[in-house]
Design a protein around this motif. Structure first.
Motif, mmCIF file in Angstrom:
data_model
loop_
_atom_site.group_PDB
_atom_site.id
_atom_site.type_symbol
_atom_site.label_atom_id
_atom_site.label_comp_id
_atom_site.label_asym_id
_atom_site.label_seq_id
_atom_site.Cartn_x
_atom_site.Cartn_y
_atom_site.Cartn_z
ATOM 1 N N PHE A 138 -9.032 -7.012 3.706
ATOM 2 C CA PHE A 138 -7.926 -6.162 4.141
ATOM 3 C C PHE A 138 -6.638 -6.726 3.549
ATOM 4 C CE2 PHE A 138 -11.314 -5.581 7.094
ATOM 5 C CZ PHE A 138 -11.209 -4.279 7.569
ATOM 6 N N TYR A 139 -5.932 -5.890 2.807
ATOM 7 C CA TYR A 139 -4.686 -6.302 2.149
ATOM 8 C C TYR A 139 -3.499 -5.641 2.817
ATOM 9 C CZ TYR A 139 -0.982 -6.200 -1.425
ATOM 10 O OH TYR A 139 0.221 -6.285 -2.096
ATOM 11 N N PHE A 140 -2.491 -6.458 3.162
ATOM 12 C CA PHE A 140 -1.242 -5.979 3.749
ATOM 13 C C PHE A 140 -0.130 -6.335 2.769
ATOM 14 C CE2 PHE A 140 -4.218 -7.522 6.934
ATOM 15 C CZ PHE A 140 -4.459 -6.378 7.667
ATOM 16 N N SER A 141 0.529 -5.340 2.230
ATOM 17 C CA SER A 141 1.456 -5.587 1.120
ATOM 18 C C SER A 141 2.735 -6.287 1.545
ATOM 19 C CB SER A 141 1.810 -4.262 0.429
ATOM 20 O OG SER A 141 2.679 -3.478 1.239
ATOM 21 N N GLY A 142 3.148 -6.106 2.825
ATOM 22 C CA GLY A 142 4.491 -6.549 3.176
ATOM 23 C C GLY A 142 5.512 -5.766 2.367
ATOM 24 N N ASP A 143 6.726 -6.286 2.282
ATOM 25 C CA ASP A 143 7.808 -5.609 1.549
ATOM 26 C C ASP A 143 7.764 -6.019 0.083
ATOM 27 O OD1 ASP A 143 8.643 -4.458 3.860
ATOM 28 O OD2 ASP A 143 10.613 -5.398 3.909
ATOM 29 N N THR A 144 7.077 -5.244 -0.708
ATOM 30 C CA THR A 144 6.958 -5.599 -2.114
ATOM 31 C C THR A 144 7.278 -4.425 -3.012
ATOM 32 O OG1 THR A 144 5.562 -6.775 -3.709
ATOM 33 C CG2 THR A 144 4.520 -4.997 -2.470
ATOM 34 N N ALA B 195 -6.470 -1.326 1.945
ATOM 35 C CA ALA B 195 -5.116 -1.752 1.593
ATOM 36 C C ALA B 195 -4.092 -0.973 2.404
ATOM 37 C CB ALA B 195 -4.859 -1.533 0.105
ATOM 38 N N PHE B 196 -3.047 -1.683 2.819
ATOM 39 C CA PHE B 196 -1.890 -1.076 3.472
ATOM 40 C C PHE B 196 -0.713 -1.308 2.533
ATOM 41 C CE2 PHE B 196 -4.962 -2.166 6.656
ATOM 42 C CZ PHE B 196 -4.944 -1.104 7.548
ATOM 43 N N VAL B 197 -0.166 -0.216 2.006
ATOM 44 C CA VAL B 197 0.804 -0.319 0.909
ATOM 45 C C VAL B 197 2.114 0.357 1.307
ATOM 46 C CG1 VAL B 197 1.269 0.288 -1.497
ATOM 47 C CG2 VAL B 197 -1.034 -0.419 -0.811
ATOM 48 N N CYS B 198 3.208 -0.390 1.120
ATOM 49 C CA CYS B 198 4.541 0.089 1.503
ATOM 50 C C CYS B 198 5.109 1.030 0.445
ATOM 51 C CB CYS B 198 5.483 -1.103 1.687
ATOM 52 S SG CYS B 198 5.726 -2.056 0.171
ATOM 53 N N MET B 199 6.089 1.849 0.832
ATOM 54 C CA MET B 199 6.790 2.725 -0.115
ATOM 55 C C MET B 199 8.047 3.278 0.537
ATOM 56 S SD MET B 199 3.794 5.641 -0.181
ATOM 57 C CE MET B 199 2.556 4.358 -0.348
ATOM 58 N N ASN B 200 9.104 2.482 0.535
ATOM 59 C CA ASN B 200 10.361 2.983 1.107
ATOM 60 C C ASN B 200 11.545 2.456 0.301
ATOM 61 O OD1 ASN B 200 9.948 0.335 2.143
ATOM 62 N ND2 ASN B 200 11.288 0.734 3.867
ATOM 63 N N LEU B 201 12.302 3.387 -0.243
ATOM 64 C CA LEU B 201 13.507 3.024 -0.999
ATOM 65 C C LEU B 201 14.681 2.874 -0.044
ATOM 66 C CD1 LEU B 201 13.176 5.426 -4.070
ATOM 67 C CD2 LEU B 201 12.657 2.978 -3.974
ATOM 68 N N PRO B 202 15.627 1.954 -0.350
ATOM 69 C CA PRO B 202 15.719 1.123 -1.555
ATOM 70 C C PRO B 202 15.089 -0.259 -1.377
ATOM 71 C CG PRO B 202 17.740 0.916 -0.303
ATOM 72 C CD PRO B 202 16.855 1.844 0.497
ATOM 73 N N TYR B 203 14.260 -0.451 -0.360
ATOM 74 C CA TYR B 203 13.809 -1.793 0.001
ATOM 75 C C TYR B 203 12.571 -2.243 -0.770
ATOM 76 C CZ TYR B 203 16.799 -0.341 3.833
ATOM 77 O OH TYR B 203 17.843 0.151 4.571
ATOM 78 N N THR B 204 11.666 -1.315 -1.082
ATOM 79 C CA THR B 204 10.426 -1.718 -1.741
ATOM 80 C C THR B 204 10.224 -0.893 -3.011
ATOM 81 O OG1 THR B 204 9.060 -0.246 -0.348
ATOM 82 C CG2 THR B 204 9.441 -2.477 0.454
ATOM 83 N N MET B 205 9.293 0.048 -2.999
ATOM 84 C CA MET B 205 9.043 0.865 -4.190
ATOM 85 C C MET B 205 8.951 2.326 -3.797
ATOM 86 S SD MET B 205 5.101 -0.325 -4.895
ATOM 87 C CE MET B 205 4.075 -0.821 -3.509
ATOM 88 N N ASP B 206 9.015 3.191 -4.813
ATOM 89 C CA ASP B 206 8.918 4.620 -4.509
ATOM 90 C C ASP B 206 7.452 5.054 -4.524
ATOM 91 O OD1 ASP B 206 8.155 5.076 -7.190
ATOM 92 O OD2 ASP B 206 10.194 5.635 -7.790
ATOM 93 N N LYS C 162 -7.275 -0.209 -7.228
ATOM 94 C CA LYS C 162 -8.357 0.610 -6.689
ATOM 95 C C LYS C 162 -9.032 0.039 -5.434
ATOM 96 C CE LYS C 162 -9.565 2.857 -11.066
ATOM 97 N NZ LYS C 162 -8.450 2.259 -11.859
ATOM 98 N N PRO C 163 -8.313 -0.047 -4.340
ATOM 99 C CA PRO C 163 -8.993 -0.387 -3.078
ATOM 100 C C PRO C 163 -9.932 0.743 -2.693
ATOM 101 C CG PRO C 163 -6.786 0.432 -2.651
ATOM 102 C CD PRO C 163 -6.901 0.315 -4.139
ATOM 103 N N LYS C 164 -10.927 0.446 -1.894
ATOM 104 C CA LYS C 164 -11.824 1.512 -1.459
ATOM 105 C C LYS C 164 -11.096 2.499 -0.548
ATOM 106 C CE LYS C 164 -16.008 -1.288 -1.891
ATOM 107 N NZ LYS C 164 -17.111 -1.971 -1.169
ATOM 108 N N VAL C 165 -10.213 1.951 0.305
ATOM 109 C CA VAL C 165 -9.431 2.765 1.235
ATOM 110 C C VAL C 165 -7.984 2.307 1.150
ATOM 111 C CG1 VAL C 165 -9.049 3.380 3.659
ATOM 112 C CG2 VAL C 165 -11.391 3.036 2.811
ATOM 113 N N VAL C 166 -7.043 3.242 1.174
ATOM 114 C CA VAL C 166 -5.636 2.860 1.207
ATOM 115 C C VAL C 166 -4.908 3.667 2.276
ATOM 116 C CG1 VAL C 166 -4.922 4.511 -0.602
ATOM 117 C CG2 VAL C 166 -3.531 2.470 -0.146
ATOM 118 N N TYR C 167 -4.073 2.959 3.021
ATOM 119 C CA TYR C 167 -3.184 3.575 4.001
ATOM 120 C C TYR C 167 -1.747 3.390 3.522
ATOM 121 C CZ TYR C 167 -7.039 3.326 7.436
ATOM 122 O OH TYR C 167 -8.229 3.459 8.107
#
Length: 248
Positions: free
Chosen positions: A161-167, A182-193, A205-210
């Motif tokens: 299980f991968y937790f990206s944090g603010d990256t 995988a848990f992947v962040c996406m919020n501007l302007p703090y991380t990525m779009d 390519k995780p099997k599952v991504v949230y």
């Protein structure tokens, strides 16, 4: 026909209301519970894990005391002392980078394990690896400088299980291998779009991504667009959209 449609609606509504999800392992299962923003709870057998507890202790009332708490960074939506103080963490092991550990009242917890980028430790019988999380380009005034915070990979019964944090869209994330969830962040302007996040996910390519942690200064990111992009470039990845902002 109407009865079938109503039954389907109730099933879907019930799922989103409780927010719980299940990932099967070889010998058991992991229950995933979105809480708020970048905060969630995992339950595996007798192990309860909180990730970045935030939003008030009342959000965690349906769970027993945490055994393991992962904190990614020093910002208030990750290191939220008010929420931590409202939880029974007297028997919990806290896993954190040094910058976070330096701010924690150590006497309130069973132990604090400091882990830095690139390190792996066995904690409560499970491998926990700290993954870099940082902004690009790397600058002196970056909100998330390299080395301060941790993403994490936690292994439970062979599932990673991968937790990206603010990256941001960093090479260390793109080069991940063997990630099951995988848990992947996406919020501007703090991380990525959304486009950067989808591109990175299509690479590792995780099997599952949230998609999680998707509230920025402009509101909530377009996670439907994220799903569409990933579906088109990495159709083997199961994109799961869940309600991380119940008040919205």
């Amino acid at each position: 026909m109407i009865k079938k449609a109503l039954t389907l609606f109730l099933i879907v509504f019930s799922f989103y209301a409780q927010g719980q999800d299940i990932v099967k392992t070889d010998r058991s299962q992991v229950e995933i519970n979105p809480i708020l923003h970048g905060s969630l709870a995992l339950e595996y057998n007798d192990l309860t894990i909180f990730v970045d507890p935030y939003g008030g202790a009342e959000r965690f009332e349906s769970f027993g005391p945490a055994d393991l708490v992962l904190i990614t960074d020093i910002h208030g939506d990750h290191l939220n002392q008010e929420t931590l103080d409202g939880l029974d963490l007297s028997q919990a092991t806290i896993v954190a980078p040094q910058a976070v550990a330096a701010q924690l009242p150590a006497e309130k917890y069973k132990s604090i394990v400091v882990i830095g980028n690139g390190e792996m430790k066995s904690i409560l019988g499970h491998n926990v690896e700290a993954i870099p999380m940082y902004n690009l380009p790397e600058t002196a005034d970056s909100r998330h400088p390299k080395g301060r915070g941790n993403g994490y990979i936690v292994e439970l019964d062979g599932k990673k299980f991968y937790f990206s944090g603010d990256t941001e869209d960093i090479p260390e994330m793109r080069s991940l291998e063997g990630i099951d969830v995988a848990f992947v962040c996406m919020n501007l302007p703090y991380t990525m779009d959304v486009d950067q996040a989808a591109s990175a996910v299509s690479d590792f390519k995780p099997k599952v991504v949230y998609p999680y942690h998707y509230r920025g200064t402009g509101g909530l990111a377009d996670v439907e667009k994220f799903r569409s992009l990933v579906n088109s470039t990495a159709p083997g990845v199961d994109v799961r959209l869940r309600n991380w902002y119940p008040e919205n």
